[in-house]
Every structure is written in C-alpha cells, then in structure tokens.
Enzyme design. Structure first.
Site: not given
Ligand code: PEP
Length: 249
Positions: A9, A11, A94, A96, A166, A172, A212, A234
């Site tokens: 993803n 973003k 998601h 966010e 998640e 993040g 993460s 990320g």
């Molecule tokens: C995400 O945004 O779905 C995600 C898992 O981000 P990160 O891997 O950066 O924690």
C-alpha cells in the site's frame, strides 16, 4: 486452498516518475516464494502502473473507491472507472480512511457491496486501536468490524474477500504485533468467520497481517499457520525490501 498474498500500500507516496521507476525495479526482482504480489499506487498512477506491469505477474490495486456508481461526488472514483482501466482489486477500510475520512463500518459495507457487484476483489482492512488492546477488547472490536461490514454477504461472495488484520497501533509506528499476537488474532478471525458461515469459507479466506512488517520480521510473522501474507506500507516503497518480504514466504 487459500492464496498467499503480499500487497504494498503506497498511500500518498510516489509521483509518476517515481511510480514508474519503482515498478520497473519491482519487475526485475524475482518472486521465488508462493505469494501473489499486489501494489496499490495512488489513483492518478494506476493506469501508468498497469502499463508498466503489462508483462508482469504483479497486480495493481486501488487504495479506495466510492460506494456510488456515478454522480455528483466531486473528487471521487467509481468501481466502473477502476475496472475501465483494468483495476479489479481494491483496498477498503484502511485505518487511515477510517480515521481521517470518517469511514464507518456501515459505509464500508456499502463500498464492499459496490465492489462485489462490479466483480472486484476486496482487500478489507480492520483492526483494533491501542486502547482496545490494552483494555482487552481487541477481539470484540475486530469481531464487530467484521460483523458490521461483511457478515451480510453470502458465503459465495467471500471468494472475492481478502481480510487484512491491521492493528492500528502497529501501522507506521515501527511497532509490530508479535508473531504470536498475529497468529492468535488470525485464528480468532477464522473462527468467527467459520461460526458465521462454515469451515470451508473460513479455511479459504486469505488473512493478511499489516503493521510495520519489514524484511527483518516478515519470515517469523509469515511462518504462523493462519497468517497468509501481509499488507505492507513503508517497506513497500523500496523494491528490494518489498521483495525480501515477498520472498519470506
Ligand atoms: C499499512 O498502511 O497498511 C501498513 C501496514 O503500514 P506500515 O507497514 O508502514 O505499518
């Protein structure tokens, strides 16, 4: 048999040039594992992504879409628009989107219906916040997110659903759920789906972990029996890191 998936993803990252060069780099990486690879660039770069990936197995997904078919919804994108350019997978829910754009389970249920009625595959994200985990309510929250957004579907429709657990506190933040925490929650999710539907539906649904995931921790998380891959934020922005995660399978 359920599919293994590693999805990136992106973003709101990567302009056109960066998108094209990251995708060209991804195309040159070798997928020596068992996972299907998905990338989700921002809307304006979906079509260029499809073009770059024409002769590749990597699938392009959207990060969101609107619940209505068309109309006066300034700034929004419909399922038909996505399908028109060849995008048939969409990430919905998601954290966010839930936090910054106030997407509720009820709205997400509508988006899921729209995606499925357009024959799209949905990567449905959900997960508890830190306070829920600390108060021991994490399973209750996760179950209610599933119930409210997905449990109106028929068992057949679940063939188009991929779940992405998640935990919000791990997105993040650099903080990851331990492999045991991920496994426990994934097993719980499968149990809840099995309770509502049947053992086959529960067994066949792909459940990704997100939060993460990095090359350093992917192998251990993916080694758990109910973890069928990852949704990566990320670490999906660097071709080599992303493919180390893909190949952790
Ligand atoms: C995400 O945004 O779905 C995600 C898992 O981000 P990160 O891997 O950066 O924690």
């Amino acid at each position: 048999m359920r599919k293994y998936i590693v999805a990136g993803n992106w973003k709101m990252n990567n302009d056109l040039t960066e998108t094209q060069s990251l995708l060209k780099a991804l195309k040159h990486e070798t997928n020596s594992g068992n996972a299907q690879v998905i990338v989700a660039p921002t809307y304006v770069n979906l079509y260029p992504a499809i073009e770059v990936l024409k002769d590749s197995d990597i699938i392009v997904a959207a990060q969101n879409m609107h619940q209505n078919a068309s109309g006066a919804f300034t700034g929004e994108i419909s399922a038909a628009m996505l399908k028109g350019i060849g995008v048939t997978t969409v990430i919905l829910g998601h954290s966010e989107r839930r936090a910054y754009f106030y997407e509720s389970d009820e709205l997400l249920a509508q988006k899921v219906d729209t995606a499925l009625s357009n024959d799209m595959r949905v990567i449905f994200c959900f997960g508890e916040e830190l306070a829920d985990r600390q108060s021991g309510n994490h399973e209750k929250i996760v179950e209610s997110q599933l119930r409210n957004a997905l449990f109106h579907l028929s068992a057949n429709q679940w063939s188009k659903i991929v779940l992405a657990y998640e935990p919000v506190w791990a997105i993040g933040t650099g903080e990851t759920a331990s492999p045991e925490q991920a496994q426990d929650m994934h097993a719980f999710i499968r149990k809840v789906v099995g309770g509502k539907y049947d053992a086959t539906t529960a067994d066949n649904v792909t459940i990704l972990y997100g939060g993460s995931v990095k090359p350093a921790n992917a192998k251990e998380i993916f080694s758990k029996p109910d973890v069928d891959g990852g949704l990566i934020g990320g670490a999906a922005l660097k071709a080599q890191d992303f493919f180390e995660i893909v190949n952790a399978f």
